[in-house]
Design a protein around this motif. Structure first.
Motif, PDB file in Angstrom:
ATOM      1  N   PRO A   1      18.260 -15.983 -11.058  1.00 28.17           N
ATOM      2  CA  PRO A   1      19.035 -16.812 -10.114  1.00 28.17           C
ATOM      3  C   PRO A   1      18.639 -16.529  -8.663  1.00 28.17           C
ATOM      4  N   TYR A   2      18.802 -17.535  -7.831  1.00 29.89           N
ATOM      5  CA  TYR A   2      18.493 -17.417  -6.402  1.00 29.89           C
ATOM      6  C   TYR A   2      19.726 -16.833  -5.708  1.00 29.89           C
ATOM      7  N   VAL A   3      19.560 -15.692  -5.055  1.00 33.44           N
ATOM      8  CA  VAL A   3      20.685 -14.986  -4.435  1.00 33.44           C
ATOM      9  C   VAL A   3      20.461 -14.904  -2.935  1.00 33.44           C
ATOM     10  N   ILE A   4      21.505 -15.177  -2.188  1.00 28.61           N
ATOM     11  CA  ILE A   4      21.433 -15.064  -0.734  1.00 28.61           C
ATOM     12  C   ILE A   4      22.147 -13.777  -0.326  1.00 28.61           C
ATOM     13  N   ASP A   5      21.371 -12.731  -0.138  1.00 28.88           N
ATOM     14  CA  ASP A   5      21.892 -11.471   0.381  1.00 28.88           C
ATOM     15  C   ASP A   5      20.730 -10.717   1.023  1.00 28.88           C
ATOM     16  N   GLY A   6      21.033  -9.590   1.660  1.00 30.79           N
ATOM     17  CA  GLY A   6      20.019  -8.855   2.393  1.00 30.79           C
ATOM     18  C   GLY A   6      18.836  -8.394   1.555  1.00 30.79           C
ATOM     19  N   PRO A   7      19.064  -7.690   0.436  1.00 24.19           N
ATOM     20  CA  PRO A   7      17.941  -7.221  -0.377  1.00 24.19           C
ATOM     21  C   PRO A   7      17.079  -8.366  -0.918  1.00 24.19           C
ATOM     22  N   SER A   8      17.719  -9.452  -1.348  1.00 23.66           N
ATOM     23  CA  SER A   8      16.957 -10.586  -1.881  1.00 23.66           C
ATOM     24  C   SER A   8      16.130 -11.243  -0.778  1.00 23.66           C
ATOM     25  N   ALA A   9      16.722 -11.373   0.413  1.00 21.72           N
ATOM     26  CA  ALA A   9      15.992 -11.965   1.539  1.00 21.72           C
ATOM     27  C   ALA A   9      14.795 -11.098   1.923  1.00 21.72           C
ATOM     28  N   SER A  10      14.967  -9.778   1.891  1.00 26.38           N
ATOM     29  CA  SER A  10      13.865  -8.877   2.232  1.00 26.38           C
ATOM     30  C   SER A  10      12.739  -8.980   1.207  1.00 26.38           C
ATOM     31  N   LYS A  11      13.107  -9.105  -0.046  1.00 28.27           N
ATOM     32  CA  LYS A  11      12.105  -9.258  -1.111  1.00 28.27           C
ATOM     33  C   LYS A  11      11.305 -10.542  -0.895  1.00 28.27           C
ATOM     34  N   ARG A  12      12.009 -11.634  -0.583  1.00 26.41           N
ATOM     35  CA  ARG A  12      11.313 -12.907  -0.328  1.00 26.41           C
ATOM     36  C   ARG A  12      10.441 -12.803   0.924  1.00 26.41           C
ATOM     37  N   ARG A  13      10.945 -12.103   1.942  1.00 26.17           N
ATOM     38  CA  ARG A  13      10.196 -11.995   3.197  1.00 26.17           C
ATOM     39  C   ARG A  13       8.857 -11.291   2.961  1.00 26.17           C
TER      40      ARG A  13
END
Length: 628
Positions: A426-438
């Motif tokens: 699932p697509y999650v909007i939180d800090g760790p997930s955003a950092s992983k995508r970045r």
């Protein structure tokens, strides 16, 4: 009775010059900084929205309850409130990452302002059009000045000063001096010299030299400062500069001296730091930790010292800063080389980049992502020695990126695959997930630097599998750099179709194409402006094409076509929206004195024609200052 913040009325508009406005009875927000869903907004959009909404509601106190006596005190509320929204976002997410992001913005937007014809103190002394007061200097450098109070006084001392400020001035219209007096009185400190940060324009340069006495275990650090001449201001007085330092062992990287704040108040001063634990040799200094002052630091670091700091410094900002210094050196060496396209960066730099890619210890993946990104060209422009050919500088930065992508391809590919989520995740909007995508998207950009068929295929797959706008836009931006590929042509059609008329998404579609790294960008931009979705009347749409192109390297093509484009567009936009036209003129020409002689001559000719174009007071003030 005060209305609770959550109940304060707000409105959201797409035709708005600003990001937001904190009117006492009604907050006004640009839709680009309020409306977000995972399929329409990137992780960066979510973070900007958090910061902007926080900023406007923090203005309920710093701006509305305690407001400015006059326009010249604008930084009193804006600089202070930017600092407050920065601290809020740091508490909500990663403090280290937020600090890096804020300094990247400062160096990209405010340092060039300080180093050009528009240089002014955070408390300006005059203006022709008040709209031109809303600058990176007033806002971002103003926030750094507020941060220096905290560095000098400590967190508790700063809070005492804030409490006294509100106690004294709630319901009043006051000045920057009143704020400084509250900080001073609450802490029993003489901050008279600190007022120079409000009076003097320009980015100070702090030069550091050092020595080591092995017998006594004493490290001596000499700091000198120079505030440069700026339009209307020469022979500046020394500033009060807080310089946070630490010391690392040269062999092990162990911290020998933790955070220590040194106050530089003279043109030059030597500080002696006694180490209780023995060092294996002369310590390696970690200088200006946390970017403790908005200055340019000069210290003759070796590549080995920077690599050690990048690996072992306990200060997250300086670990990133060390990689930035290594990156700047690599790009500027390529810039100075006889053959840019054949240049090879030092092995030490490549080893450091390899260690960053292979880092599996750092938990915040955004810190790895930022360490891999080379300094922005606007930052490099401030570090290169004039006269500067901006297209050659762009080629030099691209050369270093290509070498990294080629020599570290296996490591980049392996890390990219590790970070690729399963299709059912699932697509999650939180800090760790955003950092992983970045981090994954930074790796994607490197893997696509070749622009060949394999790069287009990888990028096309990334685009199709994207579950949210963050990954989709990252892939789309890379594909725009290879517009002749079938994957790019398909993505350009699909992205616009998926937008379904959403103005914020369509702005992204325009902007990605207007900043593409292609040789024929100028005709592509003009074609974009013929698109039925484009309009000069909408500020967001206008900025997504015209302003984006003006900030691109292709704006400075040696034939002067970019400058002709600005000459054509500024009067047209000025007739519709003087505020945007003024910012456009500033963005286009603020660094012209750093450029080579031929480009300077071409820009001066265009500025002279703009002077005769009957511009509004807003735009005319900018053009006039550019020529001063």
């Amino acid at each position: 009775m005060e209305r609770p913040l959550a109940q304060k009325p707000s409105c959201f508009v797409k035709d708005f010059n600003m990001g937001a406005m904190e009117n006492k009875s009604l907050n006004v927000f640009n839709t680009s900084l309020t409306l977000a869903r995972e399929d329409t907004a990137t992780d960066d959009d979510y973070e900007r929205i958090e910061g902007v909404i926080g900023h406007e509601y923090f203005h309920n106190w710093t701006g509305n309850r305690v407001t400015c006596r006059d326009w010249f005190q604008l930084t009193l509320k804006e600089g202070l409130t930017v600092y407050r929204d920065q601290e809020f976002s740091a508490d909500m997410g990663s403090r280290a990452r937020k600090r890096i992001e804020d300094v990247r913005i400062l160096r990209a937007a405010q340092f060039p302002e300080d180093n050009g014809p528009m240089a002014h103190p955070i408390r300006p002394e005059k203006y022709a059009a008040i709209d031109n007061f809303y600058t990176a200097t007033v806002y971002n450098k103003g926030a750094e000045v507020i941060r220096m109070y905290e560095t000098l006084l400590g967190r508790e001392g700063f809070r005492k000063g804030m409490d006294l400020y509100f106690e004294r001035h709630d319901g009043s219209a006051v000045t920057c001096d009143d704020f400084r007096a509250a900080m001073q009185d609450a802490n029993g400190r003489d901050l008279t010299q600190f007022e120079r940060w409000y009076l003097q324009a320009g980015t100070p340069t702090v030069k550091a030299t050092d020595s080591w006495d092995a017998e006594t275990g004493t490290y001596s650090l000499t700091l000198g400062q120079k505030v440069p001449d700026t339009p209307g201001q020469v022979e500046k007085l020394p500033m009060q500069v807080p310089v946070r330092v630490g010391l690392l062992d040269r062999e092990s990287g162990k911290e020998l001296l933790s955070d220590t704040v040194l106050e530089l108040t003279e043109e030059s001063k030597t500080f002696e730091l006694k180490l209780e634990e023995g060092a294996t040799g002369k310590p390696v200094p970690s200088l200006l930790r946390g970017f403790s002052a908005p200055v340019k630091l000069e210290y003759d670091y070796s590549d080995e010292e920077l690599s050690l700091l990048a690996a072992f410094d306990t200060d997250s900002f300086n670990r990133w800063e060390s990689m930035q210094r290594l990156g700047s050196k690599a790009v500027l060496d390529a810039f100075a080389a006889d053959d840019v396209d054949a240049f090879q960066p030092d092995a030490g730099f490549m080893d450091a980049m390899k260690r960053i890619v292979q880092d599996r210890v750092t938990e915040d993946l955004s810190l790895i992502a930022y360490a891999l990104i080379l300094p922005a060209e606007s930052t490099l422009m401030q570090e290169a020695k004039p006269p500067i050919d901006p297209t050659r500088l762009h080629a030099a930065r691209n050369r270093i990126r290509k070498v990294i992508a080629s020599e570290l391809k296996e490591d980049l590919q392996k890390r990219y695959e590790e970070l690729t989520p399963p299709e059912d995740e699932p697509y999650v909007i939180d800090g760790p997930s955003a950092s992983k995508r970045r981090l994954r998207n930074v790796l994607l950009a490197y893997l696509c630097t070749s622009g060949d068929a394999k790069a287009a295929e990888l990028c096309g797959k990334h685009f199709k599998r994207a579950k949210g706008m963050t990954d989709k836009l990252a892939a789309f931006s890379c594909l725009c750099n290879m517009p002749d590929s079938e994957e790019a042509k398909e993505a350009i059609e699909q992205f616009l179709a998926d937008a379904k008329g959403d103005a914020n998404v369509i702005d992204k579609w325009f902007a990605s194409q207007a900043r593409a790294d292609v040789d024929d960008l100028m005709p592509r931009v003009k074609k974009l402006m013929e698109h039925p979705e484009f309009s000069l009347k909408n500020p967001n749409r206008l900025r997504s094409v015209v302003s984006v192109f003006i900030s691109s390297p292709q704006f400075h093509l040696p034939d002067g076509s970019g400058y002709d484009f600005a000459l054509e567009m500024i009067p047209k936009v000025d007739a519709l929206n003087p505020q945007v036209a003024a910012r456009m003129a500033n963005g286009a020409f603020r660094t012209w004195r750093l450029l080579d002689e031929q480009r300077q001559k071409m820009i001066q000719e265009r500025l002279a024609k703009l002077t005769q174009a009957g511009l509004s007071k807003d735009a005319a003030e900018i053009v006039s200052k550019m020529q001063a």
